[in-house]
Design a protein around this motif. Structure first.
Motif, short mmCIF file in Angstrom:
data_model
loop_
_atom_site.label_atom_id
_atom_site.label_comp_id
_atom_site.label_asym_id
_atom_site.label_seq_id
_atom_site.Cartn_x
_atom_site.Cartn_y
_atom_site.Cartn_z
N ASN A 84 0.80 -1.21 0.00
CA ASN A 84 0.00 0.00 0.00
C ASN A 84 0.84 1.28 0.00
N ARG A 85 2.10 1.21 -0.38
CA ARG A 85 2.95 2.39 -0.38
C ARG A 85 2.51 3.34 -1.47
N SER A 86 2.60 4.61 -1.17
CA SER A 86 2.22 5.63 -2.13
C SER A 86 3.31 5.80 -3.17
N SER A 87 2.95 5.80 -4.43
CA SER A 87 3.94 5.95 -5.49
C SER A 87 4.54 7.35 -5.48
N ALA A 88 3.80 8.35 -5.03
CA ALA A 88 4.34 9.72 -4.95
C ALA A 88 5.47 9.77 -3.92
N LYS A 89 5.29 9.08 -2.81
CA LYS A 89 6.34 9.06 -1.78
C LYS A 89 7.58 8.31 -2.30
N LEU A 90 7.34 7.19 -2.99
CA LEU A 90 8.46 6.42 -3.54
C LEU A 90 9.24 7.26 -4.55
N TYR A 91 8.53 8.01 -5.38
CA TYR A 91 9.19 8.86 -6.37
C TYR A 91 9.99 9.95 -5.67
N ALA A 92 9.41 10.58 -4.65
CA ALA A 92 10.12 11.65 -3.93
C ALA A 92 11.37 11.10 -3.24
N GLU A 93 11.27 9.91 -2.65
CA GLU A 93 12.44 9.32 -2.00
C GLU A 93 13.53 8.99 -3.02
N ALA A 94 13.17 8.44 -4.16
CA ALA A 94 14.16 8.10 -5.19
C ALA A 94 14.80 9.36 -5.75
N LYS A 95 14.00 10.41 -5.95
CA LYS A 95 14.53 11.67 -6.46
C LYS A 95 15.51 12.28 -5.47
N ALA A 96 15.16 12.24 -4.18
CA ALA A 96 16.05 12.78 -3.14
C ALA A 96 17.36 12.00 -3.10
N ARG A 97 17.29 10.67 -3.26
CA ARG A 97 18.52 9.85 -3.29
C ARG A 97 19.39 10.21 -4.48
N ARG A 98 18.78 10.36 -5.66
CA ARG A 98 19.55 10.71 -6.86
C ARG A 98 20.21 12.08 -6.71
N GLU A 99 19.46 13.05 -6.15
CA GLU A 99 20.02 14.38 -5.97
C GLU A 99 21.16 14.36 -4.95
N ALA A 100 21.01 13.57 -3.88
CA ALA A 100 22.08 13.48 -2.88
C ALA A 100 23.33 12.85 -3.49
N GLU A 101 23.15 11.81 -4.31
CA GLU A 101 24.29 11.18 -4.97
C GLU A 101 24.96 12.14 -5.95
N ALA A 102 24.15 12.91 -6.66
CA ALA A 102 24.71 13.88 -7.61
C ALA A 102 25.50 14.95 -6.87
N ARG A 103 24.98 15.44 -5.73
CA ARG A 103 25.70 16.43 -4.94
C ARG A 103 27.00 15.85 -4.39
N LYS A 104 26.95 14.58 -3.97
CA LYS A 104 28.14 13.93 -3.42
C LYS A 104 29.22 13.78 -4.50
N LYS A 105 28.81 13.38 -5.70
CA LYS A 105 29.76 13.24 -6.81
C LYS A 105 30.33 14.60 -7.20
N ALA A 106 29.46 15.63 -7.20
CA ALA A 106 29.93 16.97 -7.54
C ALA A 106 30.92 17.47 -6.49
N ALA A 107 30.68 17.18 -5.22
CA ALA A 107 31.59 17.60 -4.15
C ALA A 107 32.91 16.85 -4.26
N GLU A 108 32.91 15.57 -4.61
CA GLU A 108 34.12 14.80 -4.78
C GLU A 108 34.91 15.27 -5.98
N GLY A 109 34.20 15.71 -7.04
CA GLY A 109 34.86 16.19 -8.24
C GLY A 109 35.57 17.51 -8.02
N LYS A 110 35.10 18.34 -7.14
CA LYS A 110 35.71 19.63 -6.86
C LYS A 110 36.98 19.48 -6.04
N ASP A 111 37.05 18.45 -5.21
CA ASP A 111 38.21 18.27 -4.33
C ASP A 111 39.39 17.77 -5.06
#
Length: 111
Positions: A84-111
């Protein structure tokens, strides 16, 4: 928040039953009168009962379908865990994970 009136099973069923019964009685008399083909012939009561029964059942099915279509689902049905999980919540969680990974990669690339 508005108060919801809970409708009992009798209140939901009585309307369609009355409509179906009235239509069946009208059908029975109509078929019995017009099916005879004149006043000199015997009215076909069996035919009238058969068609009235069919009209009764079809009317109940149509009314039940309309009642089901009219009822909206509770909004809380889309929330929960597992199936019964909401697909909107699943999408928001996946989007937040992708954005966090992108920020982490961008931070590693600058160092």
């Amino acid at each position: 928040m508005a108060n919801k009136r809970s409708h009992g099973i009798k209140e939901q069923i009585s309307g369609p039953l009355i409509i179906a019964a009235v239509l069946a009685v009208v059908t029975f008399f109509g078929v019995s009168i017009f099916g005879a083909g004149g006043t000199n012939n015997t009215p076909p009561y069996v035919l009238g009962l058969t068609i009235a029964g069919a009209v009764f059942v079809v009317t109940l099915v149509v009314c039940a379908t309309l009642i089901l279509v009219e009822k909206p689902n509770d909004p809380e049905l889309g929330e929960g865990t597992g199936i019964n999980r909401s697909s909107a919540k699943l999408y928001a969680e996946a989007k937040a994970r992708r954005e966090a990974e992108a920020r982490k990669k961008a931070a590693e690339g600058k160092d």
